[in-house]
Design an enzyme around this catalytic site. Structure first.
Site, PDB file in Angstrom:
ATOM      1  N   CYS A  11      13.448  11.177   6.632  1.00 24.91           N
ATOM      2  CA  CYS A  11      13.369  10.658   7.997  1.00 24.91           C
ATOM      3  C   CYS A  11      14.686  10.832   8.751  1.00 24.91           C
ATOM      4  O   CYS A  11      14.691  10.969   9.970  1.00 24.91           O
ATOM      5  CB  CYS A  11      12.957   9.190   7.986  1.00 24.91           C
ATOM      6  SG  CYS A  11      14.057   8.097   7.065  1.00 24.91           S
ATOM      7  N   GLU A  25       9.536   1.735  10.861  1.00 19.72           N
ATOM      8  CA  GLU A  25      10.519   2.820  10.787  1.00 19.72           C
ATOM      9  C   GLU A  25       9.733   4.112  10.926  1.00 19.72           C
ATOM     10  O   GLU A  25       8.971   4.475  10.040  1.00 19.72           O
ATOM     11  CB  GLU A  25      11.300   2.767   9.459  1.00 19.72           C
ATOM     12  CG  GLU A  25      12.636   3.502   9.530  1.00 19.72           C
ATOM     13  CD  GLU A  25      12.577   4.934   9.068  1.00 19.72           C
ATOM     14  OE1 GLU A  25      11.949   5.753   9.801  1.00 19.72           O
ATOM     15  OE2 GLU A  25      13.145   5.232   8.014  1.00 19.72           O
ATOM     16  N   LYS A  30       0.850  -1.189   0.000  1.00 21.69           N
ATOM     17  CA  LYS A  30       0.000   0.000   0.000  1.00 21.69           C
ATOM     18  C   LYS A  30       0.884   1.237   0.000  1.00 21.69           C
ATOM     19  O   LYS A  30       1.424   1.641   1.023  1.00 21.69           O
ATOM     20  CB  LYS A  30      -0.919   0.050   1.219  1.00 21.69           C
ATOM     21  CG  LYS A  30      -1.999   1.144   1.095  1.00 21.69           C
ATOM     22  CD  LYS A  30      -2.401   1.750   2.419  1.00 21.69           C
ATOM     23  CE  LYS A  30      -1.589   2.959   2.797  1.00 21.69           C
ATOM     24  NZ  LYS A  30      -1.796   4.144   1.931  1.00 21.69           N
ATOM     25  N   GLU A  81       9.420  15.846  15.365  1.00 14.01           N
ATOM     26  CA  GLU A  81       9.832  15.816  13.971  1.00 14.01           C
ATOM     27  C   GLU A  81       8.959  16.765  13.143  1.00 14.01           C
ATOM     28  O   GLU A  81       7.762  16.548  12.979  1.00 14.01           O
ATOM     29  CB  GLU A  81       9.712  14.389  13.429  1.00 14.01           C
ATOM     30  CG  GLU A  81      10.300  14.208  12.045  1.00 14.01           C
ATOM     31  CD  GLU A  81      10.235  12.764  11.578  1.00 14.01           C
ATOM     32  OE1 GLU A  81      11.197  12.305  10.948  1.00 14.01           O
ATOM     33  OE2 GLU A  81       9.217  12.093  11.838  1.00 14.01           O
TER      34      GLU A  81
END
Length: 490
Positions: free
Chosen positions: A284, A250, A175, A385
């Protein structure tokens, strides 16, 4: 305009609902494609196909060398279609075409690496403490794997999951992010051409709240691999407990870039720019936290601001563009909200903090490179983040303080240390609680080295041998060569 369809049980299909989604170029909001919009029903069909292909098909029993040859063919086809894939990636994400081309090279290398590794993990013979017996450990495929990929590196992150899963003999349901499906669709076309058997690889397009949720909750899925935001990752982890799925997560990072006074100054400045502003900070492992030794702090920041102010924003297809837009209006709104929080927290806005005024950029989701100084580790912009072109700068005096500051977040994905004193750099690297640490560099990764994080940056590893092992189960087989009655019970 050709509709992007889903690939389920070896066939290209529309969504059962017939719903579609418009895919736009974030540079100018131009419509570039129309994609099928699947839901739980489509996902269940894909899971059923993958389950049947694993339980009743021959893929898991296919010799590893033969599976590797198919994965190798995929790598070759990606190389042959590099330019088309790169252009699709730039349309999807807005990143520069140069970066997209480099991504395609890396993607081909990932498939090439796991193709070569497919028949190298045959298990091991171990010494048995019992006489007249032998004992061996074998690795077998996990089974049906749900794989959910992000929008920032749509095909690269898919490759990190697809290649090892297929090499190990699993069946998959992929997906991609609903806003960046184009390159994943194209690679499924190449996988079909490469000879991946019917039902082994399935593609479902659609949003996470139904497609992703079904993959996580369905008891016919044996493993769920997800790359994305931490809150979504936590929900997937909770949902996957329904049948105690294997999980690989992750979940990003808040990655420190530590610069000591004895570092190569100009190189460290240049790399600090690349660390945080590459792909508009939507990485990331972005070095979004800059920790600078106090004796060079002011000089370093001055040079950094001067260099960052000259970053050329624009169309990813223009050769002189250095950075493209953010992915969407919603994401730019999020970045802007973090900048406002930074101001309220008392950080000093040294650069940016707004949208560009260039008329040619008004139709895209652009945001200027932004630098905050005077930051402290208790600030939200330092702890959370942002995933955009926003850099926070902190000071430190000693290597111990640098380590303490660097480790002071819930994340532990990656970090870097800059120093010509290798003993000092190695000391810091050893103390950092992160899955990857660079010394005098930032961002390099390659298929042979594992990737993943400590703490809340995730669970498990991608790439390298550990990346293949994530898609296998370990089985111990013991054989008694001379069985005889024990007569324990008289």
């Amino acid at each position: 305009m050709e509709k992007q369809r889903m690939f389920i049980n070896g066939e290209w299909v529309d969504a059962i609902s017939k719903n579609t989604r418009t895919i736009i170029n974030p540079y100018n909001q131009e419509i570039v494609a129309e994609a099928a919009e699947g839901d739980e029903r489509d996902t269940k069909k894909a899971i059923e196909a993958a389950r049947k292909a694993f339980d009743q098909g021959d893929w898991a029993e296919t010799p590893a060398k033969e599976r590797g040859e198919i994965v190798l063919k995929i790598a070759q086809l990606i190389r042959e279609n590099n330019e088309e894939l790169a252009r699709l990636e730039t349309f999807d994400t807005g990143k520069t075409l140069e970066e997209s081309r480099a991504d395609m090279d890396d993607i081909a290398n990932v498939f090439l690496y796991f193709a070569g590794l497919a028949d190298k993990e045959g298990g091991e013979v171990i010494n048995s403490p019992f006489p007249d017996s032998d004992s061996k450990v074998v690795r077998e495929p996990v089974g049906v794997c749900g794989q959910i990929t992000p929008w920032n590196y749509p095909l690269l992150q898919a490759a990190w999951k697809i290649a090892p899963a297929l090499a190990a003999g699993n069946t998959i349901i992929v997906k991609p992010s609903e806003i960046t499906p184009l390159t994943t669709v194209k690679v499924f076309e190449l996988m079909e051409e490469a000879g991946v058997p019917k039902g082994v690889a399935n593609l479902v397009l659609g949003p996470g709240h139904n497609v992703g949720a079904e993959l996580a909750s369905n008891t016919d899925v044996d493993l769920i691999s997800f790359t994305g935001g931490i809150e979504t990752g936590k929900k997937i982890m909770q949902t996957a407990s329904v049948n105690v799925k294997n999980i690989a997560l992750e979940l990003g990072g808040k990655n420190p870039n530590i610069v000591f006074a004895d570092a190569d100054f100009d190189t460290a400045v240049d790399q600090a720019l690349n660390a945080v502003f590459f792909h508009a900070g939507q990485v990331c492992s972005a070095g979004s936290r800059l920790l600078v030794e106090d004796s060079i702090h002011d000089k370093f920041v001055e040079k950094l601001v001067e260099r960052a102010s000259r970053i050329k924003l624009g169309n990813g297809f223009d050769e002189d563009t250095e950075s493209g837009p953010l992915i969407s209006k919603e994401h730019r709104d999020k970045v802007e909200s973090f900048v406002e929080i930074g101001k309220q927290e008392g950080a000093h806005l040294a650069l940016g903090g707004k949208r560009p005024e260039d008329p040619q950029l008004q139709d895209g989701f652009f945001y200027l490179p932004t630098i905050f100084t005077g930051c402290t580790s208790d600030m939200k912009i330092v702890q959370e983040e942002v995933f955009g072109p926003v850099l926070t700068v902190e000071k430190f005096s000693t290597k111990e303080e640098a380590v303490s500051l660097a480790n002071d977040t819930i994340y532990g994905l990656a970090g870097a240390v800059w120093s010509t004193d290798i003993e000092k750099a190695e000391f810091v690297a050893a103390k950092l609680r992160m899955g990857t640490v660079w010394i005098n560099d930032f961002h390099p990764y390659f298929a042979q080295a594992p990737w993943g994080g400590y703490k809340q940056s995730g669970i498990g590893r991608e790439l390298g041998r550990p990346g293949l092992e994530e898609y296998t189960e370990t089985k111990h087989i013991f054989r008694n060569k001379k069985p005889e009655a024990i007569n324990w019970f008289k």
